[in-house]
Design an enzyme around this catalytic site. Structure first.
Site, PDB file in Angstrom:
ATOM      1  N   ASP A  34      -9.712 -21.016   7.588  1.00 44.34           N
ATOM      2  CA  ASP A  34     -10.841 -20.745   8.478  1.00 44.34           C
ATOM      3  C   ASP A  34     -11.927 -21.785   8.222  1.00 44.34           C
ATOM      4  O   ASP A  34     -11.733 -22.735   7.442  1.00 44.34           O
ATOM      5  CB  ASP A  34     -11.322 -19.284   8.363  1.00 44.34           C
ATOM      6  CG  ASP A  34     -12.104 -18.999   7.083  1.00 44.34           C
ATOM      7  OD1 ASP A  34     -12.263 -19.919   6.248  1.00 44.34           O
ATOM      8  OD2 ASP A  34     -12.567 -17.848   6.922  1.00 44.34           O
ATOM      9  N   CYS A  42      -9.495 -19.469   2.875  1.00 47.03           N
ATOM     10  CA  CYS A  42     -10.720 -19.027   3.547  1.00 47.03           C
ATOM     11  C   CYS A  42     -11.847 -19.174   2.517  1.00 47.03           C
ATOM     12  O   CYS A  42     -11.675 -19.876   1.523  1.00 47.03           O
ATOM     13  CB  CYS A  42     -10.578 -17.599   4.093  1.00 47.03           C
ATOM     14  SG  CYS A  42     -10.394 -16.301   2.850  1.00 47.03           S
ATOM     15  N   THR A  64     -13.200 -17.116   0.286  1.00 48.02           N
ATOM     16  CA  THR A  64     -12.844 -16.596  -1.043  1.00 48.02           C
ATOM     17  C   THR A  64     -11.342 -16.629  -1.297  1.00 48.02           C
ATOM     18  O   THR A  64     -10.909 -16.454  -2.437  1.00 48.02           O
ATOM     19  CB  THR A  64     -13.285 -15.126  -1.168  1.00 48.02           C
ATOM     20  OG1 THR A  64     -12.655 -14.389  -0.106  1.00 48.02           O
ATOM     21  CG2 THR A  64     -14.799 -14.987  -1.079  1.00 48.02           C
ATOM     22  N   HIS A  95       7.227 -15.166 -11.747  1.00 50.99           N
ATOM     23  CA  HIS A  95       7.452 -13.728 -11.785  1.00 50.99           C
ATOM     24  C   HIS A  95       7.510 -13.083 -10.405  1.00 50.99           C
ATOM     25  O   HIS A  95       8.214 -12.104 -10.214  1.00 50.99           O
ATOM     26  CB  HIS A  95       6.340 -13.031 -12.584  1.00 50.99           C
ATOM     27  CG  HIS A  95       6.450 -13.257 -14.067  1.00 50.99           C
ATOM     28  ND1 HIS A  95       5.713 -12.548 -14.994  1.00 50.99           N
ATOM     29  CD2 HIS A  95       7.218 -14.115 -14.779  1.00 50.99           C
ATOM     30  CE1 HIS A  95       6.020 -12.958 -16.216  1.00 50.99           C
ATOM     31  NE2 HIS A  95       6.930 -13.918 -16.112  1.00 50.99           N
ATOM     32  N   HIS A 127      12.658  -9.354 -13.057  1.00 50.30           N
ATOM     33  CA  HIS A 127      11.841  -9.915 -11.971  1.00 50.30           C
ATOM     34  C   HIS A 127      12.487  -9.641 -10.610  1.00 50.30           C
ATOM     35  O   HIS A 127      11.791  -9.330  -9.641  1.00 50.30           O
ATOM     36  CB  HIS A 127      11.617 -11.406 -12.191  1.00 50.30           C
ATOM     37  CG  HIS A 127      10.834 -11.697 -13.431  1.00 50.30           C
ATOM     38  ND1 HIS A 127       9.679 -11.018 -13.747  1.00 50.30           N
ATOM     39  CD2 HIS A 127      11.053 -12.560 -14.452  1.00 50.30           C
ATOM     40  CE1 HIS A 127       9.209 -11.459 -14.895  1.00 50.30           C
ATOM     41  NE2 HIS A 127      10.035 -12.392 -15.363  1.00 50.30           N
TER      42      HIS A 127
HETATM   43  C1  RB5 Z   1     -15.995 -16.243   6.399  1.00 48.73           C
HETATM   44  O1  RB5 Z   1     -17.386 -16.283   6.419  1.00 48.73           O
HETATM   45  C2  RB5 Z   1     -15.506 -15.509   5.155  1.00 48.73           C
HETATM   46  O2  RB5 Z   1     -15.755 -14.150   5.279  1.00 48.73           O
HETATM   47  C3  RB5 Z   1     -14.052 -15.767   4.929  1.00 48.73           C
HETATM   48  O3  RB5 Z   1     -13.850 -17.128   4.835  1.00 48.73           O
HETATM   49  C4  RB5 Z   1     -13.431 -15.172   3.684  1.00 48.73           C
HETATM   50  O4  RB5 Z   1     -14.181 -15.452   2.544  1.00 48.73           O
HETATM   51  C5  RB5 Z   1     -13.022 -13.769   3.761  1.00 48.73           C
HETATM   52  O5  RB5 Z   1     -12.337 -13.221   2.883  1.00 48.73           O
END
Ligand code: RB5
Length: 147
Positions: A8, A65, A67, A98, A134
């Site tokens: 994203d 993304c 996080t 694993h 595993h």
């Molecule tokens: C986008 O602003 C953010 O929410 C997305 O990139 C991500 O961190 C969501 O998990």
């Protein structure tokens, strides 16, 4: 090897870094975007990457993304996909050894103790153990999809 990668707007730079590194090592990368200036909802990019991977012809998928959390949760909702969100290079290696993950997720807004390139490198170098325990555990993960 052949990779599909998607991200994203919060991970454009990270995606570019990973893509350039993979290509510098001779790998083929199908970049589904988004690029600079683009905007996307991470579930859409995760779904697109997973469906592309499942259509065949790819070794691994990478999703990014802000996080790594939202896009990894989304990827793991797609039947057949095991997507890791490693905390460091050790976890990245374990995700393969694993958990036999085909997908790996990173966050463009996260400060990792090891760089995402180092984590990806360790993931790719690792081999799935495939030993009884595993196989059993990964089989149980996939069995949850059938319940
Ligand atoms: C986008 O602003 C953010 O929410 C997305 O990139 C991500 O961190 C969501 O998990």
């Amino acid at each position: 090897m052949k990779f599909v990668i998607a991200n994203d707007h919060a991970a454009v730079e990270l995606k570019e870094t990973l893509k350039v590194w993979l290509e510098s090592r001779g790998h083929e990368v199908n970049d589904l975007g988004v690029g600079t200036g683009g905007k996307a909802d991470y579930p859409d990019k995760a779904k697109e990457a997973c469906m592309t991977y499942l259509a065949g012809g790819y070794d691994y998928g990478i999703v990014c993304c802000g996080t790594g959390i939202g896009i990894s949760i989304s990827a793991n909702k797609v039947k057949g996909i095991r997507c890791a969100l490693p905390q460091n290079a050790f976890a990245a290696a374990m995700a393969k050894e694993h958990n036999d993950c085909q997908f790996i997720a990173f966050g463009g807004r996260i400060e990792y103790p090891d760089t995402p390139v180092e984590m990806l490198k360790r993931f790719l170098e690792a081999e799935y153990g495939g030993t009884d325990r595993h196989l059993r555990r990964v089989g149980k993960i996939m069995g949850i999809e059938e319940e």
